[in-house]
Design an enzyme around this catalytic site. Structure first.
Site, PDB file in Angstrom:
ATOM      1  N   HIS A  71     -30.911   4.135   9.492  1.00  0.00           N
ATOM      2  CA  HIS A  71     -30.388   5.414   9.001  1.00  0.00           C
ATOM      3  C   HIS A  71     -29.674   5.218   7.677  1.00  0.00           C
ATOM      4  CE1 HIS A  71     -31.151   8.009  12.499  1.00  0.00           C
ATOM      5  NE2 HIS A  71     -30.859   6.968  13.247  1.00  0.00           N
ATOM      6  N   CYS A  90     -36.037   6.407  11.765  1.00  0.00           N
ATOM      7  CA  CYS A  90     -35.589   5.977  13.094  1.00  0.00           C
ATOM      8  C   CYS A  90     -36.618   6.293  14.177  1.00  0.00           C
ATOM      9  CB  CYS A  90     -34.213   6.562  13.416  1.00  0.00           C
ATOM     10  SG  CYS A  90     -33.376   5.680  14.769  1.00  0.00           S
ATOM     11  N   GLU A 106     -29.422   7.341   5.546  1.00  0.00           N
ATOM     12  CA  GLU A 106     -28.824   8.629   5.198  1.00  0.00           C
ATOM     13  C   GLU A 106     -27.468   8.857   5.854  1.00  0.00           C
ATOM     14  OE1 GLU A 106     -30.545   9.554   9.194  1.00  0.00           O
ATOM     15  OE2 GLU A 106     -31.012   8.210   7.520  1.00  0.00           O
TER      16      GLU A 106
END
Length: 305
Positions: free
Chosen positions: A235, A142, A237
């Site tokens: 993102h 990011c 994750e």
């Protein structure tokens, strides 16, 4: 999953409740294996949440990993207990003589600032430079992806008219690359950002390869130095409820808050989010660890560089 993380890290108990196997240092030391050393420069405000998100993904690799957490000496986080930082994090200046097989640099909520106006810009760019000779492969996420592209290759960022917020379909542009091994023709990735990098700037730099993009969210993943650097603008994750928490945190407090796209069933925020990125997120991190860290790093870690 032989993932070596510091004893008593909160992520251990949180992930055990999700039926995810983790191994603390006490148990891992009984295995006669040279673990891959992974360092995380965690710039996110809620550090325990980010730690848990990353450990959740790295937990699925069959390769033993030893995780360390790095912090900036020039910045003191306000949203994480100082006791946690003292117990689990070390300053870059105390780690700069070490070498690591892999590194992850997280996002940070400072994207609207110009890079040179950031108080810790000098320190973080020294870490970016250090990683080139002390890490086999670095994954920038990011804001860190935008900052890394700017520092290493002069790629500018642009302010968006409205926040890129939601879960967007992505297309692998080089599906033959090992990082996409096992991927479908389309995968999904959460995004939460106010700025972007643009395709034409990436294409104009012969040191960069755009390897995934989206019609809606634009540049998705950029690769450099044969996989020694990956820049991910979203993102992968994120936990299932992260965008929901961001939406409820900001609604009524900001003028530019819109419902995350492609996230709630029938755009109904009273319903649990529809998760469609988790499988590819696990595959992406597994492929990164296997093909760009484990397969490339020397057995003698001191030979990295």
């Amino acid at each position: 999953m032989p993932l070596r993380i510091p004893d008593k890290l909160p992520a251990i108990e949180l992930l055990k409740k999700e039926n995810i196997f983790v191994m603390d240092n006490t148990r891992a030391t009984n295995q006669d294996i040279r673990p891959l050393r992974i360092v995380v420069l965690n710039l996110m405000p809620l550090k325990i949440t980010t730690e848990t998100d990353l450990v959740r993904l790295l937990s699925n690799t069959p390769i033993q990993l030893e995780m360390s957490f790095m912090k900036l000496k020039s910045h003191t986080p306000k949203n994480t207990p100082i006791e946690h930082m003292m117990m689990f994090y070390r300053d870059f200046c105390d780690m700069k003589d070490e070498k690591f097989d892999g590194m992850i640099v997280t996002g940070a909520p400072i994207e609207l600032l110009e890079y040179e106006d950031i108080g810790y810009w000098d320190e973080i760019t020294s870490i970016f430079e250090w990683a080139k000779t002390h890490v086999t492969s670095t994954l920038y996420i990011c804001w860190a992806a935008q900052a890394g592209l700017y520092y290493h290759y002069g790629i500018p960022k642009y302010h968006l008219k409205k926040k890129m917020f939601g879960v967007f379909a992505q297309v692998p542009l080089h599906p033959h690359l090992p990082i996409f091994r096992g991927f479908d023709d389309i995968f999904y990735m959460p995004h939460s950002r106010h700025t972007e990098v643009r395709r034409e700037d990436i294409a104009a730099c012969d040191k960069l390869t755009l390897i995934a993009e989206s019609e809606q969210s634009g540049v998705s993943i950029v690769m450099a130095r044969g996989g020694r650097e990956f820049f991910v603008t979203g993102h992968m994750e994120y936990a299932p409820d992260t965008l929901d928490k961001e939406y409820r945190r900001d609604i009524g407090k900001r003028d530019d808050v819109e419902m995350p796209v492609n996230y709630y069933p029938k755009d109904d925020p009273t319903q649990p989010p529809f998760v469609r990125w988790r499988a590819h997120a696990n595959l992406f991190f597994n492929n990164w660890i296997n093909y760009y860290v484990y397969q490339e790093t020397p057995y003698d870690i001191n030979q990295i560089g």
